[in-house]
Design an enzyme around this catalytic site. Structure first.
Site, PDB file in Angstrom:
ATOM      1  N   ASP A  60     -63.734  48.870  -5.292  1.00 15.79           N
ATOM      2  CA  ASP A  60     -62.787  49.622  -4.466  1.00 15.79           C
ATOM      3  C   ASP A  60     -61.592  48.739  -4.162  1.00 15.79           C
ATOM      4  OD1 ASP A  60     -65.842  50.307  -3.231  1.00 15.79           O
ATOM      5  OD2 ASP A  60     -64.660  51.980  -3.973  1.00 15.79           O
ATOM      6  N   GLU A 104     -65.949  50.142 -12.265  1.00 15.93           N
ATOM      7  CA  GLU A 104     -64.761  50.870 -12.701  1.00 15.93           C
ATOM      8  C   GLU A 104     -63.670  49.948 -13.213  1.00 15.93           C
ATOM      9  OE1 GLU A 104     -61.433  53.950 -10.857  1.00 15.93           O
ATOM     10  OE2 GLU A 104     -63.570  54.235 -10.440  1.00 15.93           O
TER      11      GLU A 104
HETATM   12  O1  TRH Z   1     -67.676  45.429  -8.280  1.00 11.88           O
HETATM   13  P1  TRH Z   1     -67.904  46.690  -8.974  1.00 11.88           P
HETATM   14  O2  TRH Z   1     -69.270  47.035  -9.309  1.00 11.88           O
HETATM   15  O3  TRH Z   1     -67.265  47.869  -8.122  1.00 11.88           O
HETATM   16  C1  TRH Z   1     -67.873  49.114  -7.990  1.00 11.88           C
HETATM   17  C2  TRH Z   1     -67.084  50.090  -8.710  1.00 11.88           C
HETATM   18  O4  TRH Z   1     -65.778  50.057  -8.381  1.00 11.88           O
HETATM   19  C3  TRH Z   1     -67.568  51.484  -8.445  1.00 11.88           C
HETATM   20  O5  TRH Z   1     -66.701  52.433  -8.994  1.00 11.88           O
HETATM   21  C4  TRH Z   1     -67.599  51.726  -7.009  1.00 11.88           C
HETATM   22  O6  TRH Z   1     -68.176  52.984  -6.805  1.00 11.88           O
HETATM   23  C5  TRH Z   1     -68.461  50.680  -6.422  1.00 11.88           C
HETATM   24  O7  TRH Z   1     -67.912  49.392  -6.651  1.00 11.88           O
HETATM   25  C6  TRH Z   1     -68.536  50.916  -4.998  1.00 11.88           C
HETATM   26  O8  TRH Z   1     -67.135  46.700 -10.367  1.00 11.88           O
HETATM   27  P2  TRH Z   1     -65.583  46.776 -10.737  1.00 11.88           P
HETATM   28  O9  TRH Z   1     -65.029  48.120 -10.431  1.00 11.88           O
HETATM   29  O10 TRH Z   1     -65.501  46.332 -12.113  1.00 11.88           O
HETATM   30  O11 TRH Z   1     -64.870  45.726  -9.787  1.00 11.88           O
HETATM   31  C7  TRH Z   1     -64.996  44.343  -9.999  1.00 11.88           C
HETATM   32  C8  TRH Z   1     -63.667  43.683  -9.708  1.00 11.88           C
HETATM   33  O12 TRH Z   1     -63.829  42.249  -9.719  1.00 11.88           O
HETATM   34  C9  TRH Z   1     -62.595  44.006 -10.749  1.00 11.88           C
HETATM   35  O13 TRH Z   1     -61.337  44.205 -10.105  1.00 11.88           O
HETATM   36  C10 TRH Z   1     -62.529  42.751 -11.607  1.00 11.88           C
HETATM   37  C11 TRH Z   1     -62.819  41.699 -10.570  1.00 11.88           C
HETATM   38  N1  TRH Z   1     -63.310  40.425 -11.100  1.00 11.88           N
HETATM   39  C12 TRH Z   1     -62.441  39.341 -11.109  1.00 11.88           C
HETATM   40  O14 TRH Z   1     -61.278  39.460 -10.712  1.00 11.88           O
HETATM   41  N2  TRH Z   1     -62.911  38.141 -11.573  1.00 11.88           N
HETATM   42  C13 TRH Z   1     -64.165  37.955 -12.063  1.00 11.88           C
HETATM   43  O15 TRH Z   1     -64.524  36.866 -12.469  1.00 11.88           O
HETATM   44  C14 TRH Z   1     -65.052  39.109 -12.057  1.00 11.88           C
HETATM   45  C15 TRH Z   1     -66.438  38.964 -12.573  1.00 11.88           C
HETATM   46  C16 TRH Z   1     -64.601  40.324 -11.554  1.00 11.88           C
END
Ligand code: TRH
Length: 368
Positions: free
Chosen positions: A23, A255
C-alpha cells in the site's frame, strides 16, 4: 482523450497501510512520479515508518511532502484541500477533510485508486462515478490495469531506458533467481529440486517470511549441491528495478513488485496476496491467462507454467504430488521461451499510456 497537460495542481494522496509494504509502496511510487512531473504532492500515511526503508538514501523532488495521517480532531479549511484528492485503496480520508472538500469553491477531483487486477470486470468499472451520500461531491473509481480500457500501470518516464542500461548479461552459468515472498509451505520441495538440478542455481532471497523457511531448509542440508543460497539485503525502492533486472527468474508478491517484475521483462512467478475464500486465485488465473497468451508458448508449455504458479500459490494445497518439483525442470528447459514471452508481454504493455499520464488527463477533465 486529448493529450494537453492539465494545469499544475496540488495533489493530496491518502494511504492507510493494511499489511506489508505494498500500500505504501504503490502510493510512494505514485506520489514520486507526480512530483517528478512538477506537481505539488502531499502523501498522508498512517504508518510513515513503512516508508523509511522504501525511501532510504533517495532524493525525491522538493514538491513531494509526506505527512502523518491527520488525527480525527484535526480541522481543515477549504484552502487546505488539494485540487486532486487520491484515496488509495478505499482508505476513507478523514471526515474533516471531506467536509472541507465540500466547502471548496471548486470541488476537488476525488479519485479512489483501486487495487490492480487483470479480471475482465475492471474495464467496466474503470472511471465510474460515485456521488457522495451527503455532500455535493463525486468520487471516481480509477482502476490500474493491463488493457487499454483501464487506467494503465505505474511506469515512470525513462524507466525502460534505465532498465536497458542496468541490464547486465548474466555471464554466470548459474540460473539467478530472486525471491520476495509470503510464507511458502511448499518451499522445501522446490529447494530439494533446485539442489538436484543438473545446472547450478543461485537463489537470492530478500528479507521476507519465506526467508526463514529457506534458512530452516538450509540448516538441515549441509550439502546443497548445485544450489547456492544468498541473503539479498532490502534495497530502497529507487534501486529495486535495477535489482530485479539483474536476475534471470523473478519470484515476487503483492502488487508493486509484481508490476516491476513485468517492466524487468524476466519470467515471473507471482505469489498473490491471499484473500478470503481463495478469490485471489481467480485474480491470479486472470493474469496468467493474459500473460501466457503471447503466441510464444505452446499449450503444453503454458499448462506447465500455470501448474507451477498455481502450486506456488497453494492452488492445490491438498494434493501432495510434488508439482513444484516435477514442473520446475521443464520450466528451466524452456527458459529462453519464457524470457521471450516476458519480453513480448512487456512490449504489449508499453503500448499502453502509463497510469500517471492517464490519471492526469482523467482529472484534467474533472477540474475544468
Ligand atoms: O509488500 P507486499 O506484499 O504488499 C501487499 C500488496 O500491495 C497487496 O496488494 C496488498 O493488498 C497488501 O500488501 C496489503 O508487496 P508489494 O506490493 O510488492 O510491495 C512491496 C514494496 O516493497 C514494493 O514497492 C517494492 C518494495 N521493495 C523495495 O523497495 N526494496 C526491496 O528490496 C524489496 C524486497 C521490496
Amino acid at each position: 482523450m486529448t493529450n494537453q497537460s492539465p494545469p499544475l495542481l496540488r495533489w493530496d494522496i491518502f494511504c492507510r497501510v493494511i499489511d506489508n509494504l505494498g500500500d505504501a509502496g504503490v502510493c510512494l511510487r505514485l506520489a514520486a512520479d507526480l512530483a517528478s512531473r512538477g506537481l505539488q504532492v502531499c502523501l498522508y500515511i498512517d504508518q510513515p515508518a513503512v516508508l523509511k526503508n522504501l525511501m532510504h538514501n533517495t532524493t525525491y523532488s522538493k514538491s513531494l511532502s509526506v505527512r502523518l495521517w491527520p488525527e480525527d480532531t484535526e480541522t481543515f479549511s477549504a484552502s487546505d484541500v488539494a485540487d486532486v484528492v487520491i484515496e488509495a485503496f478505499a482508505c476513507d480520508p478523514p471526515t474533516a477533510y471531506i467536509s472541507a472538500m465540500a466547502q471548496a469553491t471548486k470541488p476537488p477531483a476525488w479519485i479512489n485508486l483501486e487495487y490492480l487486477s487483470a479480471e475482465a470486470w475492471v474495464e467496466e468499472s474503470h472511471g465510474l462515478p460515485s456521488p457522495h451520500p451527503r455532500y455535493a461531491l463525486t468520487k471516481y473509481f480509477f482502476f490500474p490495469g493491463f488493457t487499454p480500457g483501464t487506467g494503465g500501470l505505474l511506469r515512470e518516464p525513462g524507466l525502460i531506458d534505465r532498465l536497458a542500461t542496468a541490464q547486465t548479461e548474466n555471464k554466470d552459468t548459474a540460473l539467478r533467481i530472486f525471491l520476495f515472498g509470503y510464507p511458502q509451505p511448499k518451499v522445501a520441495e522446490w529447494l530439494d529440486r533446485l539442489a538436484a538440478q543438473a545446472e547450478p542455481t543461485l537463489l537470492a532471497i530478500v528479507p521476507c517470511p519465506a526467508q526463514q523457511q529457506v534458512d530452516d531448509w538450509l540448516a538441515t542440508h549441509t550439502d546443497t549441491n548445485q544450489l547456492t543460497i544468498a541473503h539479498q539485503p532490502f534495497v530502497p525502492q529507487a534501486k529495486f528495478d535495477a535489482l530485479l533486472a539483474s536476475y534471470d527468474f523473478i519470484f515476487i508478491r503483492g502488487e508493486d513488485s509484481f508490476v516491476r517484475a513485468q517492466w524487468a521483462a524476466k519470467p515471473l512467478v507471482w505469489q498473490i496476496y491471499p484473500q478470503e475464500d481463495a478469490i485471489h486465485l481467480v485474480k491470479l488465473k486472470a493474469f496468467y491467462d493474459h500473460y501466457l497468451d503471447q503466441g510464444v508458448l505452446t499449450a503444453k508449455q503454458r499448462s506447465i507454467y500455470w501448474q507451477f504458479v498455481s502450486a506456488w500459490n497453494n492452488g492445490n494445497a491438498s494434493s501432495n504430488d510434488a508439482v513444484l518439483a516435477s514442473t520446475w525442470p521443464k520450466l528451466v528447459e524452456i527458459y529462453p521461451l519464457l524470457l521471450e514471452n516476458a519480453r513480448v508481454w512487456r512490449n504489449q504493455l508499453l503500448k499502453q499510456r502509463d497510469l500517471v499520464s492517464q490519471l492526469r488527463d482523467f482529472v484534467g477533465h474533472l477540474v475544468k
